[in-house]
Design a protein around this motif. Structure first.
Motif, PDB file in Angstrom:
ATOM      1  N   GLY A   2      -7.692   0.267   3.570  1.00  0.00           N
ATOM      2  CA  GLY A   2      -6.457   0.441   2.829  1.00  0.00           C
ATOM      3  C   GLY A   2      -5.496   1.299   3.631  1.00  0.00           C
ATOM      4  O   GLY A   2      -5.651   1.465   4.854  1.00  0.00           O
ATOM      5  N   TYR A   3      -4.492   1.840   2.923  1.00  0.00           N
ATOM      6  CA  TYR A   3      -3.463   2.584   3.636  1.00  0.00           C
ATOM      7  C   TYR A   3      -2.703   3.427   2.616  1.00  0.00           C
ATOM      8  O   TYR A   3      -2.556   3.038   1.468  1.00  0.00           O
ATOM      9  N   ARG A  12      -3.270  -4.913  -6.460  1.00  0.00           N
ATOM     10  CA  ARG A  12      -2.219  -4.061  -7.001  1.00  0.00           C
ATOM     11  C   ARG A  12      -1.515  -4.846  -8.109  1.00  0.00           C
ATOM     12  O   ARG A  12      -1.620  -6.076  -8.164  1.00  0.00           O
ATOM     13  N   HIS A  53      -3.967   6.153  -1.307  1.00  0.00           N
ATOM     14  CA  HIS A  53      -5.329   5.834  -1.775  1.00  0.00           C
ATOM     15  C   HIS A  53      -6.280   5.508  -0.628  1.00  0.00           C
ATOM     16  O   HIS A  53      -7.404   5.072  -0.877  1.00  0.00           O
ATOM     17  N   TRP A 104      -7.754  -6.556  -1.513  1.00  0.00           N
ATOM     18  CA  TRP A 104      -7.650  -5.485  -2.517  1.00  0.00           C
ATOM     19  C   TRP A 104      -6.579  -5.885  -3.523  1.00  0.00           C
ATOM     20  O   TRP A 104      -5.955  -6.934  -3.374  1.00  0.00           O
ATOM     21  N   LEU A 112     -10.741   7.213  -8.971  1.00  0.00           N
ATOM     22  CA  LEU A 112      -9.660   7.621  -8.067  1.00  0.00           C
ATOM     23  C   LEU A 112      -8.896   6.384  -7.637  1.00  0.00           C
ATOM     24  O   LEU A 112      -7.673   6.342  -7.636  1.00  0.00           O
ATOM     25  N   VAL A 113      -9.689   5.374  -7.295  1.00  0.00           N
ATOM     26  CA  VAL A 113      -9.155   4.221  -6.575  1.00  0.00           C
ATOM     27  C   VAL A 113      -8.167   3.417  -7.421  1.00  0.00           C
ATOM     28  O   VAL A 113      -7.287   2.749  -6.888  1.00  0.00           O
ATOM     29  N   PHE A 173       0.836  -1.215   0.000  1.00  0.00           N
ATOM     30  CA  PHE A 173       0.000   0.000   0.000  1.00  0.00           C
ATOM     31  C   PHE A 173       0.870   1.264   0.000  1.00  0.00           C
ATOM     32  O   PHE A 173       0.517   2.275  -0.591  1.00  0.00           O
ATOM     33  N   ARG A 207      -7.329  13.729  -6.348  1.00  0.00           N
ATOM     34  CA  ARG A 207      -7.751  13.524  -4.950  1.00  0.00           C
ATOM     35  C   ARG A 207      -7.754  14.858  -4.203  1.00  0.00           C
ATOM     36  O   ARG A 207      -8.681  15.152  -3.443  1.00  0.00           O
ATOM     37  N   CYS A 230      -9.050   4.970   1.947  1.00  0.00           N
ATOM     38  CA  CYS A 230     -10.466   5.301   1.745  1.00  0.00           C
ATOM     39  C   CYS A 230     -10.776   6.756   2.129  1.00  0.00           C
ATOM     40  O   CYS A 230     -10.570   7.152   3.273  1.00  0.00           O
ATOM     41  N   HIS A 279      -3.560  10.750  -9.988  1.00  0.00           N
ATOM     42  CA  HIS A 279      -4.391  10.431  -8.835  1.00  0.00           C
ATOM     43  C   HIS A 279      -4.358  11.513  -7.756  1.00  0.00           C
ATOM     44  O   HIS A 279      -5.394  11.983  -7.290  1.00  0.00           O
ATOM     45  N   GLY A 298     -13.766   7.873   2.211  1.00  0.00           N
ATOM     46  CA  GLY A 298     -15.059   7.885   2.901  1.00  0.00           C
ATOM     47  C   GLY A 298     -14.999   7.327   4.307  1.00  0.00           C
ATOM     48  O   GLY A 298     -16.039   7.145   4.960  1.00  0.00           O
ATOM     49  N   ALA A 313     -18.972   1.900  -3.882  1.00  0.00           N
ATOM     50  CA  ALA A 313     -17.935   2.114  -2.860  1.00  0.00           C
ATOM     51  C   ALA A 313     -18.515   2.708  -1.585  1.00  0.00           C
ATOM     52  O   ALA A 313     -18.087   2.392  -0.483  1.00  0.00           O
ATOM     53  N   THR A 365     -20.000  -1.236   0.891  1.00  0.00           N
ATOM     54  CA  THR A 365     -18.949  -1.361   1.902  1.00  0.00           C
ATOM     55  C   THR A 365     -19.495  -1.073   3.297  1.00  0.00           C
ATOM     56  O   THR A 365     -19.204  -1.789   4.243  1.00  0.00           O
TER      57      THR A 365
HETATM   58  C1  HEM Z   1     -11.069   3.760  -1.354  1.00  0.00           C
HETATM   59  C2  HEM Z   1     -12.816   0.540   1.852  1.00  0.00           C
HETATM   60  C3  HEM Z   1     -16.646   3.429   2.698  1.00  0.00           C
HETATM   61  C4  HEM Z   1     -15.160   6.350  -0.884  1.00  0.00           C
HETATM   62  C5  HEM Z   1     -11.226   2.645  -0.556  1.00  0.00           C
HETATM   63  C6  HEM Z   1     -10.274   1.541  -0.494  1.00  0.00           C
HETATM   64  C7  HEM Z   1     -10.775   0.652   0.391  1.00  0.00           C
HETATM   65  C8  HEM Z   1     -12.027   1.158   0.897  1.00  0.00           C
HETATM   66  C9  HEM Z   1     -10.134  -0.682   0.796  1.00  0.00           C
HETATM   67  C10 HEM Z   1      -8.947   1.444  -1.248  1.00  0.00           C
HETATM   68  C11 HEM Z   1      -7.840   1.954  -0.339  1.00  0.00           C
HETATM   69  C12 HEM Z   1      -6.420   1.845  -0.852  1.00  0.00           C
HETATM   70  O1  HEM Z   1      -6.188   1.544  -2.024  1.00  0.00           O
HETATM   71  O2  HEM Z   1      -5.504   2.085  -0.022  1.00  0.00           O
HETATM   72  C13 HEM Z   1     -13.985   1.066   2.386  1.00  0.00           C
HETATM   73  C14 HEM Z   1     -14.728   0.469   3.488  1.00  0.00           C
HETATM   74  C15 HEM Z   1     -15.806   1.286   3.737  1.00  0.00           C
HETATM   75  C16 HEM Z   1     -15.736   2.381   2.781  1.00  0.00           C
HETATM   76  C17 HEM Z   1     -14.344  -0.811   4.209  1.00  0.00           C
HETATM   77  C18 HEM Z   1     -16.906   1.155   4.777  1.00  0.00           C
HETATM   78  C19 HEM Z   1     -16.765   0.552   5.934  1.00  0.00           C
HETATM   79  C20 HEM Z   1     -16.594   4.466   1.795  1.00  0.00           C
HETATM   80  C21 HEM Z   1     -17.567   5.529   1.688  1.00  0.00           C
HETATM   81  C22 HEM Z   1     -17.153   6.341   0.652  1.00  0.00           C
HETATM   82  C23 HEM Z   1     -15.913   5.783   0.137  1.00  0.00           C
HETATM   83  C24 HEM Z   1     -18.781   5.683   2.590  1.00  0.00           C
HETATM   84  C25 HEM Z   1     -17.766   7.596   0.082  1.00  0.00           C
HETATM   85  C26 HEM Z   1     -18.708   8.306   0.583  1.00  0.00           C
HETATM   86  C27 HEM Z   1     -13.912   5.927  -1.289  1.00  0.00           C
HETATM   87  C28 HEM Z   1     -13.112   6.598  -2.298  1.00  0.00           C
HETATM   88  C29 HEM Z   1     -11.922   5.853  -2.435  1.00  0.00           C
HETATM   89  C30 HEM Z   1     -12.036   4.730  -1.503  1.00  0.00           C
HETATM   90  C31 HEM Z   1     -13.488   7.855  -3.063  1.00  0.00           C
HETATM   91  C32 HEM Z   1     -10.752   6.133  -3.380  1.00  0.00           C
HETATM   92  C33 HEM Z   1      -9.646   6.916  -2.679  1.00  0.00           C
HETATM   93  C34 HEM Z   1      -8.407   7.083  -3.522  1.00  0.00           C
HETATM   94  O3  HEM Z   1      -8.062   6.203  -4.330  1.00  0.00           O
HETATM   95  O4  HEM Z   1      -7.754   8.148  -3.402  1.00  0.00           O
HETATM   96  N1  HEM Z   1     -12.285   2.380   0.302  1.00  0.00           N
HETATM   97  N2  HEM Z   1     -14.623   2.206   1.995  1.00  0.00           N
HETATM   98  N3  HEM Z   1     -15.613   4.656   0.848  1.00  0.00           N
HETATM   99  N4  HEM Z   1     -13.240   4.820  -0.814  1.00  0.00           N
HETATM  100 FE1  HEM Z   1     -13.895   3.570   0.640  1.00  0.00          FE
END
Ligand code: HEM
Length: 427
Positions: free
Chosen positions: A360-361, A307, A364, A305, A98-99, A61, A110, A366, A106, A368, A255, A259
């Motif tokens: 994640g960490y 990569r 990228h 996840w 984004l993800v 990560f 972001r 999360c 990115h 949210g 997402a 989740t």
């Molecule tokens: C990215 C998990 C809720 C928006 C991610 C990633 C994970 C994740 C594993 C990728 C992280 C990485 O690559 O390091 C979760 C889990 C959630 C949750 C477990 C609930 C318990 C949400 C919510 C939103 C959201 C509620 C939006 C309102 C996003 C966005 C990214 C992301 C925009 C992309 C960030 C980036 O790549 O810069 N999430 N998520 N997520 N999540 Fe979540």
């Protein structure tokens, strides 16, 4: 092709199949052997290298140049020609969001889209979340029995997500069906026949996302994060591109919704099966934030996840070629005794629960996460206050949608004695 063919595959690596039990039953337990003996192994079934230890996952990560997120939304099961043609007939073109975006695009994107996610800008959603949760509890509190997933836990996060995004709240049932199709399409192992049906569902989701986008563009001052993205796109379409908007519209609905719905269902199930922990949070709601964090660690809603290596690199003592696809099993990292003392114990007082990898960490991580945490906290606050005496229905068999990454029970039946509802004494 990423696998050189020269490295021996152990029998257990050979047998690894994330689409069936034991991984489907408990992904962390299914990889206990790997954490102990073969922390990075090649899975011929999947065509991916599986990463099982906390430190290795964190290293992946941390370095998103060597370990690109480009494959994060690829179909883990390549589709048949027929299904691919069906998708093409909808002009399906899911691309970078984004993800799964590489640097430097990115970080630039972001940064431009960060504001709405900052804790200070989330606080005003709290009343809405609480009102939605209360309305749902009002709807079933007098009945003594509920399927919390069907009757509350999927709809509240979906409504919150749409509100946060500024997406009109119509067609909620279709959106749920679309989300499930998107998950199986991206992380599942559908049969050739299922693929054709899925391709239609996903194609329709794509069309729907495009239509919603067009409607939202007619409302230039609209609220929410997607409206903000639309405005950024209108000012400078090189950072927030047209393709990004359409892909994101589809990806973010999943997402932000699935989740969180799964996380809440996992948390309630886990707490009710550890009755002492449940009673502790009923007695002292201040314990809820750390308990929620421990639930995300112990049984997260995202369990793995992806990569892809951009160069040859050594990870956990194993030489990986350039172009190697990795399945980083965060659920396994979260149960690594090397990082969490007695990691298989569920302990809501655990000091470092928050170090879990479920969001994640790194760059990228999360966006949210604080919205998701707020939803989890409020759901648990309301359920512990109004239904402290509820119990899991002991007769149910939990089922899960087979896929590598998104995990939560399809149903969660609970029962309680209506005569003992605290509100009956203190309305
Ligand atoms: C990215 C998990 C809720 C928006 C991610 C990633 C994970 C994740 C594993 C990728 C992280 C990485 O690559 O390091 C979760 C889990 C959630 C949750 C477990 C609930 C318990 C949400 C919510 C939103 C959201 C509620 C939006 C309102 C996003 C966005 C990214 C992301 C925009 C992309 C960030 C980036 O790549 O810069 N999430 N998520 N997520 N999540 Fe979540």
């Amino acid at each position: 092709p990423a696998h050189s063919g020269t490295c021996p595959v152990s029998p257990r690596a050979q047998a690894f199949d994330p689409f069936v039990a034991p991984y489907q039953a408990d992904p962390a337990a299914a990889l206990a052997w790997a954490r102990a003996e073969e922390p990075v192994f090649y899975s011929p079934e999947l065509g991916y290298w599986v990463v099982a230890r906390y430190d290795d996952i964190k290293a992946v990560f941390r370095d998103n140049l060597t370990f690109s997120p480009a494959n994060v939304l690829e179909k883990i099961t390549p589709f048949s020609d027929e299904a691919t043609q069906v998708l093409a007939s909808y002009n399906y073109a899911m691309n970078r969001t984004l993800v799964n975006e590489d640097e430097p695009a990115h970080m630039e994107r972001r940064r431009v889209l960060l504001d709405h996610f900052l804790p200070a800008n989330l606080a005003h959603h709290e009343d809405m979340v609480r009102r939605l949760v209360r309305e749902k509890v009002d709807g079933f509190i007098a009945t003594g029995r509920a399927d919390l997933v069907e009757q509350m836990l999927w709809e509240v996060p979906l409504t919150v997500a749409l509100h946060f995004l500024g997406v009109p709240e119509d067609d909620m049932d279709r959106l749920r069906a679309f989300s499930i199709a998107h998950t199986v399409n991206t992380w599942g192992r559908p049969s050739p026949e299922q693929q054709v049906k899925l391709a239609h569902d996903v194609g329709q989701f794509w069309t729907f996302a495009g239509e919603v986008l067009e409607r939202m563009k007619q409302e230039p001052d609209g609220p929410g994060w997607m409206h903000e993205a639309i405005r950024k796109n209108a000012v400078d379409s090189s950072v927030v591109t047209d393709s990004y908007l359409h892909s994101m519209m589809m990806a973010i609905i999943v997402a932000a919704h699935e989740t969180t719905a799964h996380a809440a269902a996992n948390a309630v199930k886990l707490l009710l099966t550890h009755r002492e922990a449940w009673e502790d949070i009923c007695a002292d709601p201040r314990l809820i934030p750390n308990a929620a964090e421990e639930c995300l660690r112990y049984a997260g809603s995202v369990v793995a996840w992806r990569r892809r290596t951009t160069r040859a690199v050594t990870l956990g003592g194993v030489d990986l070629p350039e172009g190697a696809n990795l399945l980083i099993v965060t659920a396994s990292g979260n149960h690594d005794d090397g990082h969490f003392a007695a990691a298989d114990d569920f302990d809501i007082y655990r000091g470092n629960a928050v170090n879990h990898l479920t969001f994640g960490y790194g760059s990228h991580q999360c966006l949210g996460k604080n919205l998701a945490r707020m939803e989890l906290r409020i759901i648990l606050e309301e359920l512990t206050r109004r239904l402290p005496h509820m119990q899991l229905d002991p007769d149910q068999v939990f089922t899960y949608l087979p896929n590598t990454s998104f995990r939560g029970p399809d149903h969660l039946w609970v029962t309680w004695d209506v005569a003992k509802n605290p509100e009956a004494d203190d309305p």
